[in-house]
Design a protein around this motif. Structure first.
Motif, PDB file in Angstrom:
ATOM      1  N   ASP A 215       0.828  -1.210   0.000  1.00 26.99           N
ATOM      2  CA  ASP A 215       0.000   0.000   0.000  1.00 26.99           C
ATOM      3  C   ASP A 215       0.860   1.258   0.000  1.00 26.99           C
ATOM      4  O   ASP A 215       0.543   2.253  -0.677  1.00 26.99           O
ATOM      5  N   ILE A 216       1.953   1.232   0.777  1.00 31.88           N
ATOM      6  CA  ILE A 216       2.850   2.397   0.827  1.00 31.88           C
ATOM      7  C   ILE A 216       3.492   2.620  -0.540  1.00 31.88           C
ATOM      8  O   ILE A 216       3.551   3.756  -1.042  1.00 31.88           O
ATOM      9  N   LEU A 217       3.972   1.536  -1.171  1.00 35.09           N
ATOM     10  CA  LEU A 217       4.593   1.649  -2.489  1.00 35.09           C
ATOM     11  C   LEU A 217       3.576   2.129  -3.530  1.00 35.09           C
ATOM     12  O   LEU A 217       3.905   2.945  -4.402  1.00 35.09           O
ATOM     13  N   LYS A 218       2.346   1.625  -3.426  1.00 30.88           N
ATOM     14  CA  LYS A 218       1.303   2.039  -4.372  1.00 30.88           C
ATOM     15  C   LYS A 218       1.000   3.524  -4.233  1.00 30.88           C
ATOM     16  O   LYS A 218       0.833   4.241  -5.235  1.00 30.88           O
ATOM     17  N   GLU A 219       0.941   4.011  -2.990  1.00 37.36           N
ATOM     18  CA  GLU A 219       0.669   5.430  -2.758  1.00 37.36           C
ATOM     19  C   GLU A 219       1.773   6.306  -3.340  1.00 37.36           C
ATOM     20  O   GLU A 219       1.506   7.310  -4.011  1.00 37.36           O
ATOM     21  N   ARG A 220       3.039   5.913  -3.113  1.00 36.68           N
ATOM     22  CA  ARG A 220       4.150   6.715  -3.612  1.00 36.68           C
ATOM     23  C   ARG A 220       4.238   6.646  -5.137  1.00 36.68           C
ATOM     24  O   ARG A 220       4.562   7.648  -5.790  1.00 36.68           O
ATOM     25  N   PHE A 221       3.963   5.477  -5.691  1.00 40.97           N
ATOM     26  CA  PHE A 221       3.987   5.357  -7.146  1.00 40.97           C
ATOM     27  C   PHE A 221       2.872   6.193  -7.771  1.00 40.97           C
ATOM     28  O   PHE A 221       3.059   6.812  -8.824  1.00 40.97           O
ATOM     29  N   SER A 222       1.712   6.240  -7.129  1.00 44.81           N
ATOM     30  CA  SER A 222       0.588   7.033  -7.652  1.00 44.81           C
ATOM     31  C   SER A 222       0.940   8.522  -7.687  1.00 44.81           C
ATOM     32  O   SER A 222       0.619   9.227  -8.649  1.00 44.81           O
TER      33      SER A 222
END
Length: 395
Positions: A215-222
């Motif tokens: 979830d953290i990686l997805k947020e930063r990638f977004s």
């Protein structure tokens, strides 16, 4: 300060540039001479020797422009590569003098990227700046001033959209530049988190934190994706605006020229000349600003290298002879977060190790065992906590 060789050879570089600019600026004049010659010769139904001489002289100038651009580019290349090499050597020496915690906290790939992009900015300065931007700007200024003597009305009409185009390009360019810096920050945060995730992968699996980390990686990638997407949209608007203004400028020139022709104050050949003039004017100007924006992107990375140059070097707080522990070694209020990360490794640790006492540091991978030893060796420094040997701060 990073172009010493360029400054030494500025006279030869400047002379070649001015000759190159003169040859570039002369091409439209040969075009005008050719149009005038064709108008005269077609009216008389013959081809004069002066027209043939003009054509061959124009071809000679075109060949000379191509040859001079080659020699000018090679001279710049030989000069700037020395500055580029000197810049890399200074950067390497500077890196070696930075505090040890910087090298431990920053991945080798990130350091390589900073140096690579900054050195690319040095190259781009001569490629985009001296070989494209400055010559094209000089050519545009020379042509505008000279064409005022041919026909003031048509020149001003051809330039009617120029202030608006420059203003719009500047606004869009500044916005794209700011957004690119924001996007670079988001991408850096994303890649740093990816490295941090793989470094602590065992800990993440032990505590079943895979979904949380995803979830953290997805947020930063977004965030990085959205920022980059907005930049792409700006470039699409930029290119569309350039094509629209160029077409509109030609349409205004054509319609106004036809009006003047109907009233007998403008010839057909002069109208053809200024239609070509408007196309040759707006195209290079947009090309200049595109090169300028590319240069700004490189400068954004160069500024990152300058921040490293301005970074405080490792402090020398003096020396104190160490003859072994007489009483104790003590960690006081010890909380530690690696630089450039948000992961809290150690929190509120107080440890006292007395002389001859044996203490074992036990914990899972990533719990901070090696970090405690690294801090004891002064690989990192802190303000809110201290490490003391016999009451003396190790700093």
């Amino acid at each position: 300060s990073n172009l010493k060789e360029v400054r030494k050879k500025w006279w030869s570089i400047g002379a070649l540039m001015m000759i190159y600019v003169a040859l570039l600026a002369s091409s439209p004049y040969f075009y005008k001479l050719l149009i005038d010659g064709l108008e005269t010769n077609l009216n008389q139904w013959n081809i004069s020797g002066s027209l043939i001489a003009t054509i061959f002289l124009w071809l000679f100038v075109i060949i000379g422009t191509i040859a001079l651009r080659y020699f000018y580019g090679m001279h710049l290349l030989e000069t700037v590569q020395k500055d580029w090499f000197a810049f890399l050597m200074r950067s390497m020496k500077m890196m070696l003098k930075l505090p040890i915690d910087y090298h431990i906290s920053l991945q080798h790939g990130e350091k390589q990227k900073i140096i690579d992009r900054a050195s690319e900015a040095v190259w781009d300065l001569w490629d985009s700046g001296m070989l494209h931007i400055i010559p094209q700007l000089l050519v545009s200024i020379i042509l505008i001033v000279s064409w005022l003597f041919i026909d003031v009305r048509m020149t001003l009409i051809s330039l009617i959209l120029l202030p608006f185009s420059i203003w719009g390009i500047q606004k869009l360019g500044n916005t794209a530049y700011k957004n690119q810096k924001v996007a670079n920050t988001y991408w850096d945060n994303l890649f740093n988190r990816i490295v941090d995730t793989f470094t602590n992968l065992k800990v993440i699996r032990i505590f079943s934190r895979e979904e949380h980390e995803t979830d953290i990686l997805k947020e930063r990638f977004s965030r990085a994706r959205d920022a980059q997407y907005s930049i792409r949209k700006f470039w699409i608007v930029f290119n569309g605006l350039g094509g629209f203004i160029a077409t509109l400028g030609q349409a205004i020139t054509l319609s106004t020229g036809i009006y003047f022709m109907i009233h007998g104050t403008l010839s057909l050949w002069t109208l053809f000349f200024f239609i070509g003039f408007s196309e040759k004017l707006y195209g290079p100007i947009f090309s200049i600003f595109q090169k300028f924006q590319e240069t700004l992107i490189h400068i954004a990375w160069y500024e990152k290298m300058q921040l490293l140059y301005a970074m405080e070097r490792e402090k020398d707080n003096g020396t104190l002879a160490f003859h072994g522990i007489k009483k104790s070694l003590e960690f006081k209020k010890f909380t530690f977060i690696y630089p450039n990360t948000t992961r809290e490794v150690l929190k509120s640790i107080n440890i006292e190790v007395k002389k001859w006492e044996k203490v074992a540091l036990i914990g899972h991978t990533g719990s901070g065992k090696s970090t405690i030893v690294q801090i004891l060796m002064r690989f990192y420094s802190g303000i809110e906590w201290s490490i003391e040997i016999d009451g003396e701060n190790i700093e």
